[in-house]
Design a protein around this motif. Structure first.
Motif, short mmCIF file in Angstrom:
data_model
loop_
_atom_site.label_atom_id
_atom_site.label_comp_id
_atom_site.label_asym_id
_atom_site.label_seq_id
_atom_site.Cartn_x
_atom_site.Cartn_y
_atom_site.Cartn_z
N PRO A 248 98.44 -59.94 -14.45
CA PRO A 248 98.15 -61.13 -15.04
C PRO A 248 98.10 -62.38 -14.19
O PRO A 248 97.71 -63.59 -14.65
N PHE A 249 98.84 -62.40 -12.98
CA PHE A 249 98.97 -63.68 -12.20
C PHE A 249 98.24 -63.49 -10.97
O PHE A 249 98.22 -62.34 -10.13
N SER A 250 97.56 -64.47 -10.31
CA SER A 250 96.85 -64.63 -9.10
C SER A 250 97.94 -65.59 -8.31
O SER A 250 98.35 -66.59 -8.95
N LEU A 251 98.08 -65.20 -7.08
CA LEU A 251 99.36 -65.83 -6.53
C LEU A 251 98.96 -66.59 -5.19
O LEU A 251 97.90 -66.29 -4.64
N LEU A 252 99.59 -67.61 -4.87
CA LEU A 252 99.43 -68.47 -3.82
C LEU A 252 100.89 -69.02 -3.12
O LEU A 252 101.74 -69.10 -3.87
N GLU A 264 100.85 -55.18 7.88
CA GLU A 264 101.56 -54.62 6.60
C GLU A 264 101.89 -55.60 5.84
O GLU A 264 101.56 -55.56 4.56
N LEU A 265 102.33 -56.81 6.14
CA LEU A 265 102.49 -57.85 5.33
C LEU A 265 101.61 -58.39 4.50
O LEU A 265 101.38 -58.69 3.42
N MET A 266 100.49 -58.54 5.31
CA MET A 266 99.26 -59.16 4.84
C MET A 266 98.69 -58.05 3.57
O MET A 266 98.24 -58.63 2.67
N ARG A 267 98.72 -56.99 4.04
CA ARG A 267 98.33 -55.77 3.12
C ARG A 267 99.11 -55.98 1.86
O ARG A 267 98.50 -55.62 0.60
N LEU A 268 100.41 -56.03 1.83
CA LEU A 268 101.23 -56.08 0.83
C LEU A 268 101.02 -57.29 -0.13
O LEU A 268 101.14 -57.24 -1.35
N MET A 269 100.68 -58.43 0.70
CA MET A 269 100.44 -59.66 -0.16
C MET A 269 99.06 -59.57 -1.00
O MET A 269 99.21 -59.91 -1.99
N ALA A 270 97.96 -58.93 -0.29
CA ALA A 270 96.77 -58.82 -0.97
C ALA A 270 96.90 -57.86 -1.97
O ALA A 270 96.51 -57.98 -3.29
N GLU A 271 97.91 -56.69 -1.96
CA GLU A 271 98.21 -55.75 -3.13
C GLU A 271 98.78 -56.47 -4.51
O GLU A 271 98.75 -56.22 -5.42
N ALA A 272 99.68 -57.47 -3.83
CA ALA A 272 100.48 -58.23 -5.01
C ALA A 272 99.43 -59.16 -5.47
O ALA A 272 100.07 -59.80 -6.77
N ASN A 273 98.36 -59.24 -5.03
CA ASN A 273 97.33 -60.21 -5.57
C ASN A 273 97.34 -61.61 -5.25
O ASN A 273 97.24 -62.60 -6.08
N PHE A 274 97.89 -61.75 -4.11
CA PHE A 274 97.95 -63.17 -3.29
C PHE A 274 96.28 -63.55 -3.18
O PHE A 274 95.88 -62.83 -2.40
N ASN A 275 95.93 -64.51 -3.47
CA ASN A 275 94.46 -64.93 -3.20
C ASN A 275 94.41 -66.15 -2.39
O ASN A 275 93.18 -66.61 -1.95
N LYS A 276 95.66 -66.98 -2.03
CA LYS A 276 95.62 -68.14 -1.50
C LYS A 276 96.86 -68.37 -0.58
O LYS A 276 98.11 -67.84 -1.01
N HIS A 312 91.87 -60.25 4.88
CA HIS A 312 92.78 -59.60 3.99
C HIS A 312 92.69 -60.25 2.52
O HIS A 312 93.60 -60.05 1.66
N GLY A 313 91.60 -61.13 1.96
CA GLY A 313 91.26 -61.42 0.76
C GLY A 313 92.06 -62.81 0.48
O GLY A 313 92.25 -63.04 -0.94
N MET A 314 92.49 -63.22 1.47
CA MET A 314 93.35 -64.45 0.93
C MET A 314 92.87 -65.75 1.64
O MET A 314 92.61 -65.91 2.90
N GLN A 315 92.46 -66.59 0.78
CA GLN A 315 91.78 -67.85 1.37
C GLN A 315 92.76 -68.95 1.97
O GLN A 315 93.88 -69.12 1.35
N VAL A 316 92.70 -69.19 3.03
CA VAL A 316 93.48 -70.05 3.86
C VAL A 316 93.01 -71.75 3.56
O VAL A 316 92.24 -72.24 3.68
N MET A 317 94.30 -72.53 3.14
CA MET A 317 94.12 -73.62 2.85
C MET A 317 95.35 -74.33 4.13
O MET A 317 95.97 -73.51 4.44
N ALA A 318 94.89 -75.53 4.77
CA ALA A 318 95.75 -75.66 5.77
C ALA A 318 95.79 -77.21 6.11
O ALA A 318 95.08 -77.99 5.46
N GLY A 319 96.92 -77.77 6.43
CA GLY A 319 97.30 -78.82 7.06
C GLY A 319 97.25 -79.28 8.38
O GLY A 319 97.37 -78.34 9.34
N PHE A 320 96.58 -80.41 8.74
CA PHE A 320 96.37 -81.00 9.90
C PHE A 320 96.89 -82.48 10.06
O PHE A 320 96.96 -83.09 8.97
N ILE A 321 97.30 -82.76 11.28
CA ILE A 321 97.89 -84.09 11.60
C ILE A 321 97.18 -84.58 12.85
O ILE A 321 96.98 -84.21 13.76
N VAL A 322 96.97 -86.00 12.54
CA VAL A 322 96.62 -86.64 13.77
C VAL A 322 97.59 -87.93 14.11
O VAL A 322 98.19 -88.26 12.94
N GLY A 323 97.89 -88.31 15.38
CA GLY A 323 98.81 -89.48 15.53
C GLY A 323 100.09 -89.02 16.47
O GLY A 323 100.95 -89.97 16.44
#
Length: 517
Positions: A248-252, A264-276, A312-323
């Motif tokens: 019922p839940f998609s996880l991020l 192993e950790l990425m596989r487990l997260m994908a199986e738990a339905n982490f998508n981001k 592994h089926g997880m979309q990466v969002m990311a933070g970047f910094i300038v300065g």
């Protein structure tokens, strides 16, 4: 006792996703998890109401009804926070405050009657005991003690209307093992991650499920994989629960780049339905990464990191910094090229800012480079210190980055790179809201002369080459609708800044500092 809990309004920021919310007919991205948890720590015979000003207005009737007003906020909510405090005092209500904004600078809020600082599981009972026993109440309740979060109660979900939110929140751990110079996480939550039990997490999920929630759930940890051993023990229980309830839940969540080291950790997260997963990539410059203490990102191929997680089926969002001090004028083009190469569509590029009490804030204060308080929003086109490259170069370079990466052609090129590397293996439940969002995207994006051609080209290419990635690609197109507007707003803010007398004072102060140095 009647308590009114108030969560101040967010400005229009990167994380508000305000412009994307209309596609799913929601009023806010996330509920106020902190206040909901604090509500469960209050005496059971108290009457409690909650007003989230991101979904509903704060009415005079609400303030008249209560005996005390409880406020929690982050620095970015300051403008609304001051307004709430002012209105509460107008009705002679006691104001009790806690959360990141008040932890950072309690002296900035003179009209708050009582501060519940650091972690409420420890400091709130001190306040409640004094209140119950009729003692004189202190202005500040604080403690350096870190609570055992296995004893933290479930949030009081009954206080909110689930239909108004896009994503629910759950916390698994507090703390982060890394010590980045600009980050205040270890100040608030410590460097040793504390975790909830697997059974607790199942109860957290079940509570949301029983309330009728289906959809996105954000595990809002400082660093979800800060304690890998515990996470690997917990995830199988979540996988089991998800399977039993038909996912019922998609996880991020948020994590550090060493996630890519652990198959192993990425596989487990994908199986738990982490998508981001959100990563703090920060900079392509090794010198700047070392400067800010982001050693976990140094001497590693960040392109490979992103590609592994996408695979592994997880979309990466990311933070970047300038300065950073080590940033030269070349950093702006380097960031643009880096972001395009890794195919991270949702790239939050911010200007470095000094948050109170961080190592960065202390260093810059000692160097005489602080200009004032941070807004708490590192994407609003401002900073609160004198940058080594010069304020004008930094702000104009920042505008170049965000207007480039959020321009339609460049953004859709990143979606193309993402789709090519993405292996959609997580289970995505389509809801009626998704259909509405799809139809609205056809109208608002597909019919726009700026994005229409790119949008339909992306849809047809993805449908023919990797159809399972199509929902994620359309979602990214909707995110672009928000991100481009934030970029244009930021550009206007910076243009207005250079027209104000305030900017000339800052630039003059900068010139004097350079001369003295």
């Amino acid at each position: 006792m009647r308590v009114l809990m108030v969560y101040p309004a967010y400005p229009d920021t990167f994380w508000s996703f305000k412009h994307a919310l209309k596609f799913v007919s929601k009023k806010a991205a996330f509920p106020p998890l902190g206040l909901l948890t604090v509500a469960s720590l209050l005496p059971k015979d108290w009457e409690i109401k909650l007003v989230d000003m991101n979904t509903d207005p704060l009415k005079d009737e609400d303030l008249k009804w209560c005996d005390m007003v409880f406020i929690s906020a982050m620095l970015v909510q300051n403008q609304s926070t001051y307004e709430v405090i002012k209105r509460a005092k107008k009705f002679n209500k006691k104001v009790v405050a806690g959360g990141p904004a008040f932890n950072a600078q309690p002296h900035k809020y003179p009209d708050v009657d009582h501060f519940i600082l650091n972690e409420a599981e420890i400091t709130l009972p001190m306040f409640l005991e004094d209140l119950e026993k009729g003692r004189e109440l202190k202005r500040i309740y604080t403690s350096e003690e870190k609570p055992d979060i296995t004893k933290t109660p479930l949030p009081m979900w009954s206080l909110i209307d689930f239909k108004k939110y896009a994503t629910m929140l759950v916390q698994y751990s507090r703390g982060c093992p890394f010590n980045c110079e600009f980050c205040d996480i270890i100040i608030m939550n410590g460097r040793k991650p504390r975790v909830k039990t697997p059974q607790q997490m199942v109860r957290e999920f079940q509570a949301l499920y029983d309330m009728g929630w289906r959809g996105s759930v954000f595990i809002v940890d400082d660093n979800f994989i800060g304690n890998k051993r515990s996470v690997k023990k917990m995830l199988p229980e979540i996988i089991k629960w998800q399977k039993e309830h038909n996912y019922p839940f998609s996880l991020l969540t948020e994590a550090s780049v060493n996630l890519a080291d652990d198959e192993e950790l990425m596989r487990l997260m994908a199986e738990a339905n982490f998508n981001k997963v959100f990563l703090g990539l920060e900079s392509p410059s090794p010198e700047s990464l070392k400067e800010c203490g982001k050693y976990q990102n140094v001497n590693r191929d960040l392109v490979e990191v992103v590609n592994k997680i996408h695979a592994h089926g997880m979309q990466v969002m990311a933070g970047f910094i300038v300065g950073f001090d080590n940033d030269t004028e070349e950093i702006f083009d380097l960031q643009i090229d880096f972001i395009q190469k890794i195919g991270v569509a949702v790239a939050m590029v911010g200007i470095l800012g000094a948050i109170p009490r961080t190592r960065l804030w202390k260093r810059l204060k000692a160097e005489g480079r602080l200009l004032g308080d941070t807004s708490g929003d590192n994407t609003d086109g401002s900073t609160n210190f004198i940058p080594k490259m010069g304020m004008e170069k930094l702000l104009k370079g920042y505008v170049k980055v965000i207007t480039t990466i959020y321009s339609p052609k460049v953004y859709y090129e990143r979606i193309k790179v993402f789709v090519r590397n993405f292996n959609p293996i997580t289970k995505r439940k389509l809801k009626f809201e998704d259909l509405k969002a799809l139809l609205k995207s056809f109208f608002y994006i597909g019919m726009s002369p700026r994005t229409g051609f790119l949008f339909w080209k992306m849809i047809f290419q993805t449908a023919f080459t990797k159809v399972k990635a199509l929902p994620a690609a359309i979602e990214l197109a909707i995110f672009h609708y928000h991100l481009e507007r934030i970029a244009q707003k930021c550009k206007r803010n910076i243009e207005e800044f250079f027209k104000k007398e305030e900017s000339q004072k800052i630039l003059e102060k900068e010139r004097k500092f350079v001369m003295q140095s």
